[in-house]
Design an enzyme around this catalytic site. Structure first.
Site, PDB file in Angstrom:
ATOM      1  N   GLU A   1      42.209  18.173   6.735  1.00  0.00           N
ATOM      2  CA  GLU A   1      41.197  19.361   6.100  1.00  0.00           C
ATOM      3  C   GLU A   1      39.943  18.139   6.798  1.00  0.00           C
ATOM      4  OE1 GLU A   1      39.297  20.346   1.699  1.00  0.00           O
ATOM      5  OE2 GLU A   1      41.577  19.283   1.989  1.00  0.00           O
TER       6      GLU A   1
ATOM      7  N   CYS B   1      34.512  16.800  -0.245  1.00  0.00           N
ATOM      8  CA  CYS B   1      34.370  17.277   1.007  1.00  0.00           C
ATOM      9  C   CYS B   1      33.829  19.044   0.868  1.00  0.00           C
ATOM     10  CB  CYS B   1      35.874  17.985   1.969  1.00  0.00           C
ATOM     11  SG  CYS B   1      37.617  18.263   1.244  1.00  0.00           S
TER      12      CYS B   1
END
Length: 352
Positions: free
Chosen positions: A168, A202
């Site tokens: 990720e 993020c």
């Protein structure tokens, strides 16, 4: 382990605040998220054992980030263990203490010591050799796109043909606000997504597209809301914006906003404490997502405007950028929701 996390919330929160610079409320939320991960993977393991039984892969390397030093660290490990794998866990070099405490609690809960090994250190010294070792079955990584690509190449060159990479990475996350949106609601969400955790998520909002007719009123309210933010010591419960992780991150973000100021693109910059790694929340004007060459991992919001007739083209441009982690939409037109969602290629979409 979930029960032990719950009974040690104060200690784990203090570690998250101390090592990662999280506010107290963010630290508490992180413990809760770690508990959710533990429960989720335990339940999924039982479901899959009944519905779709499989076999473990072997030894997994889990490399977690500093911005969620307990939750993501725990989630990666729990997933690998629940599938029957052994784990070598390398936390971010900035946050080894909370990782060590998490491992202690896992072992206290009954996890065999041999099933999980903690190996703190930096990327070149520890992460590189681990991900290049032919004996590993795979890597679970959360961090930058650049490092994920390095790991991908290392696995391709050294690991077996069945080795996997679960990664990720960062996102150039977009929110679209049209002229029908409730301005107060949109500003609330913009403020939280852009500046909470000092933008060090993020999934944080990086680029705001506002319909031309709504731009002035939304920015006026956003600037007023920004002026109410408290930037300061994360130990204080009234702090909204905590420091960034270290001096290197601070220098990178401040160099970027300084360059934007020179180019006449800086629309708003808040004052920040001089001592410590505090960064001033900023708003920067851009023409669109193509102007964003990389993710600025801090409290910097980019703003652009659009015409209603160009909405499909806007979505196509976001898709083409290839960083579709999260997307937000504020509108009161149901057909527009459908129009955008059906066209969009992102991981998570938030409506209003």
């Amino acid at each position: 382990t979930a029960d032990l996390y719950e009974s040690n919330v104060a200690e784990l929160t203090a570690l998250a605040t101390r090592e990662a610079g999280k506010t107290v409320l963010d630290g508490i939320a992180e413990v809760r998220e770690a508990v959710d991960f533990l429960n989720y993977y335990a339940n999924e393991a039982e479901r899959l054992e009944a519905e779709e039984p499989g076999a473990p892969c072997g030894v997994f390397v889990c490399i977690s980030p500093w911005n969620f030093p307990l939750a993501i660290f725990t989630g990666q490990i729990a997933a690998a263990l629940a599938a029957g794998n052994a784990v070598i866990a390398k936390p971010a070099e900035q946050t080894p203490l909370i990782a060590a405490r998490a491992v202690e609690l896992m072992r206290e809960a009954g996890l065999p010591a041999a099933a999980l090994q903690l190996l703190p250190g930096d990327g070149p010294t520890v992460g590189g050799p681990l991900t290049s070792d032919a004996r590993i079955a795979g890597v679970c990584f959360t961090g930058s796109t650049e490092v994920a690509q390095i790991i991908h190449r290392a696995l391709a060159e050294n690991a077996g043909p069945d080795a996997v990479l679960i990664a990720e990475t960062g996102g150039l996350n977009v929110m679209v606000v049209d002229s029908t949106a409730l301005t107060e609601q949109a500003v609330r969400d913009i403020l939280i997504s852009s500046f909470q955790s000092a933008g060090q998520r993020c999934s944080a909002l990086r680029l705001l597209y506002v319909q031309e007719e709504a731009k002035d009123r939304l920015l006026e309210m956003l600037y007023g809301a920004m002026d109410t933010l408290t930037i300061g010591d994360p130990w204080n419960c009234d702090t909204d914006v905590s420091p960034v992780i270290d001096a290197e991150a601070k220098g990178d973000i401040e160099a970027y906003t300084a360059a934007c100021k020179e180019q006449g693109k800086l629309l708003k910059l808040l004052p920040a404490p001089a001592d410590g790694s505090y960064v001033s929340p900023a708003v920067v004007e851009v023409s669109g997502i193509a102007d964003l060459e990389r993710e600025i991992f801090g409290p910097v919001l980019h703003v652009s405007s659009f015409e209603a007739r160009d909405i499909d083209r806007l979505v196509d441009t976001v898709n083409a950028r290839g960083y579709g982690l999260t997307f937000g939409l504020h509108t009161r037109i149901d057909d527009r929701v459908q129009q955008i969602v059906e066209r969009l290629h992102v991981g998570n979409t938030y409506i209003n």
